[in-house]
Design a protein around this motif. Structure first.
Motif, PDB file in Angstrom:
ATOM      1  N   CYS A  65       0.841  -1.212   0.000  1.00 16.55           N
ATOM      2  CA  CYS A  65       0.000   0.000   0.000  1.00 16.55           C
ATOM      3  C   CYS A  65       0.870   1.254   0.000  1.00 16.55           C
ATOM      4  N   ASN A  66       1.938   1.231   0.773  1.00 14.00           N
ATOM      5  CA  ASN A  66       2.857   2.381   0.766  1.00 14.00           C
ATOM      6  C   ASN A  66       3.434   2.575  -0.625  1.00 14.00           C
ATOM      7  N   TYR A  67       3.803   1.475  -1.227  1.00 13.33           N
ATOM      8  CA  TYR A  67       4.446   1.545  -2.542  1.00 13.33           C
ATOM      9  C   TYR A  67       3.515   2.094  -3.623  1.00 13.33           C
ATOM     10  N   LEU A  68       2.295   1.553  -3.710  1.00  8.61           N
ATOM     11  CA  LEU A  68       1.398   1.980  -4.803  1.00  8.61           C
ATOM     12  C   LEU A  68       1.036   3.463  -4.696  1.00  8.61           C
ATOM     13  N   SER A  69       1.091   3.983  -3.467  1.00  3.49           N
ATOM     14  CA  SER A  69       0.744   5.394  -3.271  1.00  3.49           C
ATOM     15  C   SER A  69       1.976   6.304  -3.250  1.00  3.49           C
ATOM     16  N   SER A  70       3.135   5.745  -3.561  1.00  3.68           N
ATOM     17  CA  SER A  70       4.390   6.509  -3.413  1.00  3.68           C
ATOM     18  C   SER A  70       4.698   7.453  -4.565  1.00  3.68           C
ATOM     19  N   GLY A  71       3.986   7.325  -5.685  1.00  2.00           N
ATOM     20  CA  GLY A  71       4.267   8.190  -6.837  1.00  2.00           C
ATOM     21  C   GLY A  71       3.186   8.017  -7.885  1.00  2.00           C
ATOM     22  N   PRO A  72       3.288   8.776  -8.977  1.00  2.00           N
ATOM     23  CA  PRO A  72       2.282   8.680 -10.033  1.00  2.00           C
ATOM     24  C   PRO A  72       2.189   7.273 -10.641  1.00  2.00           C
ATOM     25  N   ILE A  73       0.969   6.910 -11.011  1.00  5.74           N
ATOM     26  CA  ILE A  73       0.703   5.639 -11.693  1.00  5.74           C
ATOM     27  C   ILE A  73      -0.163   5.945 -12.919  1.00  5.74           C
ATOM     28  N   VAL A  74      -0.182   5.021 -13.862  1.00  4.53           N
ATOM     29  CA  VAL A  74      -1.106   5.147 -14.992  1.00  4.53           C
ATOM     30  C   VAL A  74      -2.099   3.998 -14.885  1.00  4.53           C
ATOM     31  N   VAL A  75      -3.383   4.318 -14.800  1.00  2.00           N
ATOM     32  CA  VAL A  75      -4.407   3.275 -14.742  1.00  2.00           C
ATOM     33  C   VAL A  75      -5.130   3.239 -16.086  1.00  2.00           C
ATOM     34  N   MET A  76      -5.371   2.024 -16.573  1.00  2.00           N
ATOM     35  CA  MET A  76      -5.939   1.864 -17.917  1.00  2.00           C
ATOM     36  C   MET A  76      -7.015   0.783 -17.931  1.00  2.00           C
ATOM     37  N   ILE A  77      -8.049   1.012 -18.723  1.00  2.00           N
ATOM     38  CA  ILE A  77      -9.001  -0.057 -19.025  1.00  2.00           C
ATOM     39  C   ILE A  77      -8.556  -0.650 -20.358  1.00  2.00           C
ATOM     40  N   LEU A  78      -8.212  -1.929 -20.340  1.00  2.00           N
ATOM     41  CA  LEU A  78      -7.823  -2.617 -21.573  1.00  2.00           C
ATOM     42  C   LEU A  78      -8.996  -3.465 -22.044  1.00  2.00           C
ATOM     43  N   GLU A  79      -9.166  -3.548 -23.346  1.00  2.00           N
ATOM     44  CA  GLU A  79     -10.266  -4.340 -23.891  1.00  2.00           C
ATOM     45  C   GLU A  79      -9.783  -5.179 -25.061  1.00  2.00           C
ATOM     46  N   GLY A  80     -10.318  -6.381 -25.154  1.00  2.00           N
ATOM     47  CA  GLY A  80      -9.996  -7.250 -26.283  1.00  2.00           C
ATOM     48  C   GLY A  80     -10.396  -8.678 -26.003  1.00  2.00           C
ATOM     49  N   GLU A  81     -10.137  -9.524 -26.982  1.00  2.00           N
ATOM     50  CA  GLU A  81     -10.420 -10.955 -26.880  1.00  2.00           C
ATOM     51  C   GLU A  81      -9.626 -11.532 -25.699  1.00  2.00           C
ATOM     52  N   ASN A  82     -10.314 -12.144 -24.747  1.00  2.00           N
ATOM     53  CA  ASN A  82      -9.669 -12.741 -23.561  1.00  2.00           C
ATOM     54  C   ASN A  82      -8.687 -11.775 -22.877  1.00  2.00           C
ATOM     55  N   ALA A  83      -9.104 -10.524 -22.758  1.00  2.00           N
ATOM     56  CA  ALA A  83      -8.197  -9.465 -22.284  1.00  2.00           C
ATOM     57  C   ALA A  83      -7.545  -9.780 -20.934  1.00  2.00           C
ATOM     58  N   ILE A  84      -8.268 -10.444 -20.037  1.00  2.00           N
ATOM     59  CA  ILE A  84      -7.721 -10.694 -18.696  1.00  2.00           C
ATOM     60  C   ILE A  84      -6.503 -11.629 -18.784  1.00  2.00           C
ATOM     61  N   ALA A  85      -6.687 -12.742 -19.482  1.00  2.00           N
ATOM     62  CA  ALA A  85      -5.597 -13.722 -19.625  1.00  2.00           C
ATOM     63  C   ALA A  85      -4.473 -13.175 -20.505  1.00  2.00           C
ATOM     64  N   VAL A  86      -4.834 -12.491 -21.576  1.00  2.00           N
ATOM     65  CA  VAL A  86      -3.814 -11.942 -22.483  1.00  2.00           C
ATOM     66  C   VAL A  86      -2.938 -10.947 -21.722  1.00  2.00           C
ATOM     67  N   ASN A  87      -3.578 -10.070 -20.949  1.00  2.27           N
ATOM     68  CA  ASN A  87      -2.793  -9.080 -20.201  1.00  2.27           C
ATOM     69  C   ASN A  87      -1.883  -9.749 -19.177  1.00  2.27           C
ATOM     70  N   ARG A  88      -2.380 -10.802 -18.525  1.00  3.22           N
ATOM     71  CA  ARG A  88      -1.554 -11.504 -17.541  1.00  3.22           C
ATOM     72  C   ARG A  88      -0.358 -12.197 -18.200  1.00  3.22           C
ATOM     73  N   LYS A  89      -0.591 -12.670 -19.419  1.00  2.00           N
ATOM     74  CA  LYS A  89       0.504 -13.307 -20.158  1.00  2.00           C
ATOM     75  C   LYS A  89       1.576 -12.274 -20.541  1.00  2.00           C
ATOM     76  N   ILE A  90       1.129 -11.119 -20.994  1.00  2.00           N
ATOM     77  CA  ILE A  90       2.074 -10.060 -21.386  1.00  2.00           C
ATOM     78  C   ILE A  90       2.867  -9.576 -20.172  1.00  2.00           C
ATOM     79  N   MET A  91       2.193  -9.534 -19.000  1.00  2.00           N
ATOM     80  CA  MET A  91       2.872  -9.058 -17.778  1.00  2.00           C
ATOM     81  C   MET A  91       3.939 -10.032 -17.318  1.00  2.00           C
ATOM     82  N   GLY A  92       3.649 -11.330 -17.348  1.00  2.00           N
ATOM     83  CA  GLY A  92       4.567 -12.335 -16.820  1.00  2.00           C
ATOM     84  C   GLY A  92       4.358 -12.552 -15.333  1.00  2.00           C
ATOM     85  N   ALA A  93       5.113 -13.481 -14.761  1.00  2.00           N
ATOM     86  CA  ALA A  93       4.957 -13.853 -13.353  1.00  2.00           C
ATOM     87  C   ALA A  93       5.174 -12.656 -12.426  1.00  2.00           C
ATOM     88  N   THR A  94       4.512 -12.707 -11.260  1.00  2.00           N
ATOM     89  CA  THR A  94       4.588 -11.620 -10.272  1.00  2.00           C
ATOM     90  C   THR A  94       6.032 -11.244  -9.946  1.00  2.00           C
TER      91      THR A  94
END
Ligand code: CMP
Length: 135
Positions: A65-94
């Motif tokens: 919580c300290n970290y996420l509030s420590s500076g500017p962030i960009v929040v985005m709504i992504l849309e597309g075919e299977n967007a949730i899984a596709v985005n997780r794949k592009i991100m990679g493991a935690t």
């Protein structure tokens, strides 16, 4: 059958600070997701605590919580075919050390905390997270 979804993506402080937002967006767009809405903001510690409420029992919750509030962030709504899984794949493991080559976290992540991006992990959470930032 098509399965067009929306998911929430956050470019975290470590990536915004290093001017990586455009490079991260390129990776998203290359993977056939579109950015429906986006804004650059800084949230309070209280807002971060609310956003990450699902992790409230975890040992790393406070730091997170300290970290996420420590500076500017960009929040985005992504849309597309299977967007949730596709985005997780592009991100990679935690943990960037465990992430596959070519993923955002492998390429740009610094540590498990400063892992450059967040993405919704399910349909329910995607709805809640989109609502949280874009209501
Ligand atoms: P994120 O996808 O934003 O969701 C919760 C965040 O907690 C995660 O990315 C990591 O940055 C962070 N985190 C810190 N420590 C851990 C851990 N041990 N396991 C999972 N997530 C962690």
């Amino acid at each position: 059958m098509s399965n067009i979804e929306q998911t929430l993506s956050i470019i975290k402080p470590d990536a915004v600070e290093r001017n990586l937002a455009e490079k991260i967006k390129e990776k998203i767009l290359e993977n056939k997701l579109i950015i429906k809405n986006q804004k650059k903001i800084q949230i309070t510690r209280e807002e971060a605590a609310e956003f990450y409420k699902v992790h409230q029992t975890k040992p790393f919750y406070d730091k997170l919580c300290n970290y996420l509030s420590s500076g500017p962030i960009v929040v985005m709504i992504l849309e597309g075919e299977n967007a949730i899984a596709v985005n997780r794949k592009i991100m990679g493991a935690t943990d960037p050390e465990q992430a596959d080559d070519g993923t955002i976290r492998k390429e740009f992540g610094i540590s498990i905390d400063k892992n450059s991006v967040h993405g919704s992990d399910s349909g329910d959470n995607a709805k809640k997270e989109i609502q949280f930032f874009f209501n």
